[in-house]
Write a protein that holds these residues in place. Structure first.
Motif, short mmCIF file in Angstrom:
data_model
loop_
_atom_site.label_atom_id
_atom_site.label_comp_id
_atom_site.label_asym_id
_atom_site.label_seq_id
_atom_site.Cartn_x
_atom_site.Cartn_y
_atom_site.Cartn_z
N ARG A 36 17.81 104.16 -100.23
CA ARG A 36 16.97 105.26 -101.08
C ARG A 36 16.44 106.47 -100.13
NH1 ARG A 36 15.82 100.71 -104.00
NH2 ARG A 36 16.23 100.90 -106.35
N LEU A 37 16.23 105.89 -98.77
CA LEU A 37 15.82 107.01 -97.83
C LEU A 37 16.87 107.69 -97.54
CD1 LEU A 37 13.39 104.87 -95.83
CD2 LEU A 37 12.89 106.67 -97.19
N LYS A 38 18.18 107.45 -97.14
CA LYS A 38 19.27 107.95 -96.91
C LYS A 38 19.79 108.81 -97.95
CE LYS A 38 22.11 105.46 -93.43
NZ LYS A 38 22.20 103.93 -93.47
N ALA A 39 19.70 108.33 -99.38
CA ALA A 39 20.29 109.18 -100.51
C ALA A 39 19.41 110.69 -100.59
CB ALA A 39 20.04 108.44 -101.58
N LYS A 40 17.85 110.35 -100.07
CA LYS A 40 17.23 111.42 -100.19
C LYS A 40 17.04 112.30 -98.75
CE LYS A 40 14.20 111.68 -103.85
NZ LYS A 40 12.83 112.10 -104.48
N GLY A 41 17.81 111.69 -97.67
CA GLY A 41 17.68 112.41 -96.33
C GLY A 41 16.51 112.26 -96.04
N LEU A 42 15.82 111.28 -96.04
CA LEU A 42 14.20 111.09 -95.50
C LEU A 42 14.41 110.11 -94.41
CD1 LEU A 42 12.01 110.69 -98.65
CD2 LEU A 42 12.13 112.76 -97.21
N ASP A 43 13.55 110.35 -93.34
CA ASP A 43 13.51 109.40 -92.40
C ASP A 43 12.53 108.34 -92.70
OD1 ASP A 43 14.73 110.65 -90.43
OD2 ASP A 43 13.01 111.58 -89.67
N ILE A 44 12.44 107.22 -92.29
CA ILE A 44 11.71 106.23 -92.93
C ILE A 44 10.10 106.46 -92.70
CG2 ILE A 44 11.55 104.70 -90.67
CD1 ILE A 44 12.44 102.16 -92.71
N GLU A 45 9.56 107.36 -91.81
CA GLU A 45 8.25 107.58 -91.59
C GLU A 45 7.94 108.45 -92.86
OE1 GLU A 45 9.87 108.98 -87.91
OE2 GLU A 45 10.82 107.41 -89.06
N LYS A 46 8.91 109.04 -93.45
CA LYS A 46 8.37 109.83 -94.41
C LYS A 46 8.72 109.47 -95.77
CE LYS A 46 7.89 113.79 -92.31
NZ LYS A 46 8.84 114.31 -91.56
N PHE A 91 10.26 106.60 -105.78
CA PHE A 91 10.88 107.67 -104.91
C PHE A 91 10.97 108.89 -105.78
CE2 PHE A 91 12.88 106.82 -101.16
CZ PHE A 91 12.44 105.62 -100.80
N VAL A 92 11.11 108.94 -107.17
CA VAL A 92 11.06 110.27 -108.05
C VAL A 92 9.65 110.79 -108.12
CG1 VAL A 92 11.12 110.99 -110.73
CG2 VAL A 92 12.91 109.41 -109.57
N ALA A 93 8.69 109.92 -108.03
CA ALA A 93 7.30 110.53 -108.37
C ALA A 93 6.66 110.88 -106.84
CB ALA A 93 6.27 109.64 -108.92
N LEU A 121 13.68 93.56 -97.93
CA LEU A 121 13.62 94.65 -99.05
C LEU A 121 13.77 96.19 -98.02
CD1 LEU A 121 10.74 93.28 -101.09
CD2 LEU A 121 13.11 93.72 -101.66
N VAL A 122 13.26 96.22 -96.94
CA VAL A 122 13.20 97.27 -96.21
C VAL A 122 14.89 97.59 -96.09
CG1 VAL A 122 13.01 98.58 -94.03
CG2 VAL A 122 11.02 97.08 -94.93
N GLN A 123 15.50 96.70 -95.91
CA GLN A 123 17.03 96.77 -95.56
C GLN A 123 17.77 97.17 -97.01
OE1 GLN A 123 17.33 96.78 -92.12
NE2 GLN A 123 18.97 97.79 -93.05
N SER A 124 17.36 96.26 -97.92
CA SER A 124 18.32 96.46 -99.22
C SER A 124 17.99 97.49 -100.12
CB SER A 124 18.33 95.03 -99.77
OG SER A 124 17.02 94.65 -100.17
N GLU A 125 16.41 97.78 -100.19
CA GLU A 125 16.00 98.69 -101.21
C GLU A 125 15.52 100.12 -100.56
OE1 GLU A 125 16.66 98.24 -104.20
OE2 GLU A 125 17.22 95.85 -103.94
N LEU A 126 15.00 99.89 -99.69
CA LEU A 126 14.30 101.22 -98.82
C LEU A 126 15.23 102.05 -98.24
CD1 LEU A 126 11.27 102.19 -99.06
CD2 LEU A 126 10.95 101.37 -96.88
#
Ligand SMILES: [Zn+2]
Length: 490
Positions: free
Chosen positions: A368-378, A411-413, A360-365
């Protein structure tokens, strides 16, 4: 990146680069290496200073035990041999932000030597030697911009003067800018795991200088090297090296020769520029520092420090691959930093199926993080949240479609998964009577497709699944819908 376009691929192919790197890492001690001044970043200029780090006459340095301990820990993590007795030395040079007129460093008897790390190279691994790791103090900082009179004046902030550094010098073992990039990435990762530095490049806690030369392929002897200084990101170092390789080849091909010099990289132009001719070691007139005793780190102390060494990233990756049945790639994402890896392992152990958490980290998280430009820690969704969603999926309480929707909402909220799940509480229909009822309605409403299916066009089942899911507002369990549809359509 700008390159010198005159160089043909054929000419470029005739040469191979030789790269060695010098990395300065600021140690995460509370106080400076030879005095009690704070090392905190961002204090008002010239407030964290005292007679020792200002270099006032008569002030005497006292070594910070923690700095020595951190340096040894880093040396052990980099597979170095730690010298029991190392010597501090004065490196003499004049610079406005070096009030003593010399820097206390180590020279011919450094703290540690003969280390290595193993980087990924092609499909295998390549060992990059570490020549030495030594302790030294940082200089102050000259400020050439940002003031009204910066055109004519420079300012000096001595807060950084005397901050503890380790310098890690590699062997000239790298043969491409990519290898240099790999080396730096892994080195930083290892140092971060040990916790001896935050390796924050923006704040100057990690700085890198690169030595580079080229030579015709097949030639043993190294070419004349240049040093690229003060590059502030790994990406820029790779670019600077790429440029410098082309520049050197072009110079040699044009019948010229390479000057041994220090060059600076301008990222905006993608080019390096000559700054000054390179100093030789003898220019610094090193001699043993008379104000400090030799640093003795005996076997007992070394063993004591070694016990503080955490499991390092490479070992951890291999273990995680074996333990959780995840891929090398998954493991590398999850071990990008120690705290993330810790969080993941805690969550994975608590979850019913650790591999599903990793998937799930790989396929879903990650996407979405990339699309938002977020590091996984954020990430708004914590590892605990991922584990909870994995358990719900495992228990068939939500469908993967529902999971995707909940992740989108989180992610939206900017909320974690448990909070979103509690609010939304999507109900999955797993009652076969209810699902069969919907299926009957859908089949009755689409006689044409039913005819096609029975005539052998079985792909039409996709259409029926879609209609049933739609009619159930996405709540029907997709697995059951598929299974029951197949039966009904026969
Ligand atoms: Zn001080």
């Amino acid at each position: 990146m700008a390159t010198l376009t005159q160089l043909s691929a054929a000419v470029r192919e005739k040469y191979g680069p030789v790269i060695g790197l010098e990395v300065h890492v600021q140690l995460l001690t509370a106080t400076k290496i030879f005095c009690g001044c704070s090392t905190a970043f961002g204090a008002p200029p010239n407030t964290n200073v005292c007679p020792v780090c200002l270099g006032l006459p008569g002030a005497l340095p006292v070594l910070n035990r923690k700095a020595a301990e951190f340096a040894v820990l880093a040396a052990q993590a980099l597979n170095c041999q730690v010298r029991e007795t190392s010597i501090f030395a004065r490196k003499n040079y004049f610079y406005p932000d070096l009030p003593k007129g010399y820097q206390i460093s180590q020279y011919d008897r450094p703290l540690a030597e003969h280390g290595y790390i193993e980087i990924a190279a092609g499909s295998g691994r390549k060992r990059i030697g570490i020549t030495r790791l030594h302790l030294e103090e940082d200089a102050g900082k000259s400020l050439h911009e940002g003031f009204l009179d910066s055109a004519t004046n420079s300012y000096i902030d001595l807060n950084r003067s005397g901050v503890p550094l380790i310098e890690i010098v590699s062997e000239p073992d790298m043969r491409s800018p990519d290898e240099a990039y790999e080396y730096l990435t892994l080195l930083k990762e290892i140092i971060l795991y040990t916790g001896v530095s935050d390796c924050n490049m923006e704040e100057g806690s990690l700085r890198c200088d690169a030595n580079i030369s080229v030579r015709p392929k097949g030639q043993e002897r190294f070419g004349t090297k240049t040093e690229i200084k003060n590059v502030n990101s790994f990406r820029f170092i790779r670019e600077a090296l790429e440029y410098e390789i082309e520049r050197q080849i072009e110079a040699i091909e044009g019948g010229g020769r390479i000057e041994q010099e220090t060059r600076l990289y301008n990222p905006a132009e993608g080019k390096t520029f000559g700054m000054r001719s390179k100093e030789q070691a003898h220019d610094y007139r090193y001699f043993p520092e008379p104000d400090l005793l030799p640093l003795v780190v005996d076997a007992n102390w070394q063993a004591e420090i070694r016990r503080m060494l955490p499991e390092l990233p490479e070992t951890r990756r291999s273990r995680m691959v074996a333990q959780y049945g995840i891929t090398e790639y998954d493991a590398s994402v999850l071990t990008a930093n120690k705290s993330l890896a810790d969080q993941f392992e805690e969550a994975a152990k608590a979850a019913k199926n650790a591999k599903r958490v990793a998937n799930l980290v790989q396929s879903e998280l990650v996407g979405r993080l990339k699309a938002k430009g977020l590091d996984i820690e954020k990430s708004p969704i914590s590892m605990k949240g991922v584990a909870m969603s994995a358990d719900l999926l495992e228990a068939n309480a939500i469908s993967s479609k529902m999971l995707k929707d909940l992740y989108d909402k989180a992610f939206v909220a900017g909320e974690d998964f448990p909070a979103v799940y509690e609010r939304e509480k999507p109900q999955q229909i797993t009652d076969s009577t209810t699902i069969e009822k919907i299926i009957d309605e859908v089949i009755a409403a689409n006689p044409k497709q039913l005819e096609q299916y029975r005539a052998g066009k079985t792909t039409v089942i996709g259409f029926f699944v879609g209609q049933v899911m739609k009619a159930s507002k996405g709540q029907a369990n997709p697995g059951m819908v598929n299974e029951l549809l197949r039966k009904k359509l026969q």
